[in-house]
Design an enzyme around this catalytic site. Structure first.
Site, mmCIF file in Angstrom:
data_model
loop_
_atom_site.group_PDB
_atom_site.id
_atom_site.type_symbol
_atom_site.label_atom_id
_atom_site.label_comp_id
_atom_site.label_asym_id
_atom_site.label_seq_id
_atom_site.Cartn_x
_atom_site.Cartn_y
_atom_site.Cartn_z
ATOM 1 N N GLY A 21 0.820 -1.212 0.000
ATOM 2 C CA GLY A 21 0.000 0.000 0.000
ATOM 3 C C GLY A 21 0.848 1.254 0.000
ATOM 4 O O GLY A 21 0.514 2.238 0.668
ATOM 5 N N ALA A 22 1.930 1.239 -0.784
ATOM 6 C CA ALA A 22 2.913 2.325 -0.720
ATOM 7 C C ALA A 22 2.593 3.504 -1.621
ATOM 8 O O ALA A 22 3.353 4.470 -1.652
ATOM 9 C CB ALA A 22 4.300 1.777 -1.088
ATOM 10 N N ASN A 23 1.470 3.459 -2.325
ATOM 11 C CA ASN A 23 1.185 4.536 -3.275
ATOM 12 C C ASN A 23 0.526 5.755 -2.635
ATOM 13 O O ASN A 23 0.439 6.813 -3.254
ATOM 14 C CB ASN A 23 0.295 4.020 -4.408
ATOM 15 C CG ASN A 23 -1.044 3.521 -3.923
ATOM 16 O OD1 ASN A 23 -1.131 2.400 -3.437
ATOM 17 N ND2 ASN A 23 -2.086 4.338 -4.019
ATOM 18 N N GLY A 25 -0.985 7.710 1.437
ATOM 19 C CA GLY A 25 -1.173 7.682 2.883
ATOM 20 C C GLY A 25 0.036 7.252 3.671
ATOM 21 O O GLY A 25 1.164 7.682 3.440
ATOM 22 N N GLY A 27 1.584 4.380 3.857
ATOM 23 C CA GLY A 27 2.591 3.627 3.129
ATOM 24 C C GLY A 27 3.514 4.514 2.320
ATOM 25 O O GLY A 27 4.734 4.286 2.272
ATOM 26 N N SER A 150 -5.563 -1.704 14.074
ATOM 27 C CA SER A 150 -6.379 -0.501 14.265
ATOM 28 C C SER A 150 -7.027 -0.537 15.642
ATOM 29 O O SER A 150 -7.276 -1.612 16.194
ATOM 30 C CB SER A 150 -7.468 -0.452 13.189
ATOM 31 O OG SER A 150 -8.468 0.499 13.498
ATOM 32 N N TYR A 176 -14.617 -4.962 9.116
ATOM 33 C CA TYR A 176 -13.328 -4.282 9.248
ATOM 34 C C TYR A 176 -12.698 -4.598 10.601
ATOM 35 O O TYR A 176 -11.507 -4.924 10.684
ATOM 36 C CB TYR A 176 -13.506 -2.767 9.104
ATOM 37 C CG TYR A 176 -12.208 -1.998 9.255
ATOM 38 C CD1 TYR A 176 -11.222 -2.079 8.280
ATOM 39 C CD2 TYR A 176 -11.978 -1.187 10.373
ATOM 40 C CE1 TYR A 176 -10.026 -1.380 8.422
ATOM 41 C CE2 TYR A 176 -10.791 -0.501 10.518
ATOM 42 C CZ TYR A 176 -9.817 -0.588 9.533
ATOM 43 O OH TYR A 176 -8.634 0.092 9.671
#
Length: 311
Positions: A21-23, A25, A27, A150, A176
Site C-alpha cells: 500500500g505504498a502509493n 497515505g 505507506g 487498528s 473491518y
C-alpha cells in the site's frame, strides 16, 4: 520513547524494505522516510499508474532509487507473483516487511479467490505474503515483520466458522474490526512461532490512531454517497484526525527502532490512542487469545493454500 519522531529513525543503509500500500497515505510516507535514510525501498502497489506516480515522489529525495512491485492483496495469484519477484530481486535478502495496505468499510464484496473483501485483503493476503517471503527474511541480521492493525479491533470478534459472512448479516464496520483483530492475532502468533523456532525475527504490530488518510473517505465513496456528504466527511475527518506523518510514527518505530520488541503493539500515546507519539498500545482480550490465534493460523493456511513454516 518519549516523543519519538522521524528524526530518530536510525540509518537504513544496507536495509531492504517492502511496504504494501505504498502509493498513498501511511505507506507512501513510510516509503519517503525510509528512502531518505538510505533504505532500498520496494513499493508494493495494486495500481501500476498510481504506483509509478508515488515512486517518482519518493525518488525525488531518496538516497537509493525506490522500486515498484505490483501487488494486489485481493488476488492470491498476484501475492505469489509479487513474492517470487521480491525474492528474485533481493536475492532472498529482505530486512523488513511492512504489512501496511488495507481496505476499510466497503459494501459487501469478494476478492478474486472468493473471500470477503476486508478479511481477504487485510488479513489473508498479508498472511500469505508474509509466509511466502519468510525465506528472504529468516537469515537477515535483524529481520522484522510489521503488521498494521487498528483501534477498531477492540470492537471486533472473530467467527472462524464464518469469516466470509456467508451466514452472518454483513456489516462493513464489523467486517473491518474482524480483519484488524485477525491482524493482531496473526502478528502475535508469528512472534510465538518465531521464538519457538529460535529465529531472530521480530514480529511487531502497530496502529496509526485516527489519521488523515484516504482510507475512511474511500469507504464513503465505495458506498456511493453524495459529493456533499463526502465533502462534509472530509472536513470532519480533518478536524478529528492527526496528520499522516504523525500517524505513520508507530509503524516506523516498529520497523526501525532498536527498542521495538517482538510481540509488542505500538500506537499513539494520546487520549484513547487517537493522536500522539509511539507508545505501547492496548489490545482487547480477544487479540491475546493464543488458542484462537493457532486456529486462525491453521484456517489461513487452508484458505490461502500457503503452508506456514517460519523455521
Amino acid at each position: 520513547m518519549a516523543q519519538w519522531t522521524t528524526s530518530d529513525v536510525p540509518d537504513q543503509h544496507g536495509r531492504t524494505v517492502l511496504i504494501t500500500g505504498a502509493n498513498s497515505g501511511l505507506g507512501l510516507h513510510c516509503s519517503q522516510v525510509l528512502a531518505t535514510r538510505g533504505a532500498r525501498v520496494l513499493m508494493a502497489c495494486r495500481d501500476p499508474e498510481r504506483g509509478r506516480e508515488a515512486q517518482q515522489r519518493v525518488a525525488a529525495d531518496a538516497e537509493v532509487e525506490p522500486e515498484l512491485v505490483e501487488l494486489d492483496l485481493a488476488d492470491l495469484s498476484s501475492v505469489r507473483k509479487a513474492a517470487d519477484q521480491v525474492r528474485e530481486r533481493t536475492g532472498d535478502e529482505l530486512d523488513v516487511l511492512l504489512n501496511n495496505a488495507g481496505v476499510m468499510g466497503p459494501p459487501l464484496g469478494a476478492t478474486r479467490d472468493g473471500f470477503e473483501l476486508q478479511i481477504g485483503t487485510n488479513h489473508l493476503g498479508h498472511a500469505a505474503l508474509t509466509w511466502l517471503l519468510m525465506p528472504a527474511l529468516r537469515d537477515r541480521p535483524d529481520p522484522r515483520v510489521v503488521t498494521l492493525s487498528s483501534i477498531a479491533h477492540r470492537g471486533g470478534s472473530l467467527d472462524l466458522d464464518d469469516l466470509n459472512f456467508h451466514r452472518r448479516r454483513y456489516s462493513p464496520s464489523r467486517a473491518y474490526a474482524q480483519s484488524k483483530l485477525a491482524n493482531l492475532l496473526f502478528g502475535f502468533e508469528l512472534d510465538r512461532r518465531a521464538r519457538r523456532a529460535g529465529l531472530p525475527l521480530r514480529s511487531v504490530l502497530a496502529h496509526p490512531g485516527m489519521s488523515s488518510t484516504e482510507l475512511a473517505l474511500n469507504s464513503l465513496r465505495a458506498r456511493s454517497l453524495s459529493d456533499r456528504v463526502t465533502g462534509i466527511a472530509r472536513k470532519v475527518n480533518g478536524l478529528i484526525t492527526q496528520s499522516t506523518e504523525q500517524g505513520a510514527l508507530p509503524q516506523l518505530y516498529a520497523a526501525t527502532a532498536p527498542g521495538a520488541t517482538s510481540g509488542s503493539y505500538y500506537g499513539p500515546n494520546g487520549f484513547a490512542e487517537i493522536r500522539g507519539y509511539p507508545a505501547r498500545a492496548k489490545t482487547s482480550t480477544a487479540a491475546r487469545d493464543a488458542d484462537t490465534a493457532r486456529r486462525l493460523w491453521k484456517l489461513t493456511e487452508e484458505l490461502t493454500g500457503v503452508t506456514a513454516d517460519p523455521a
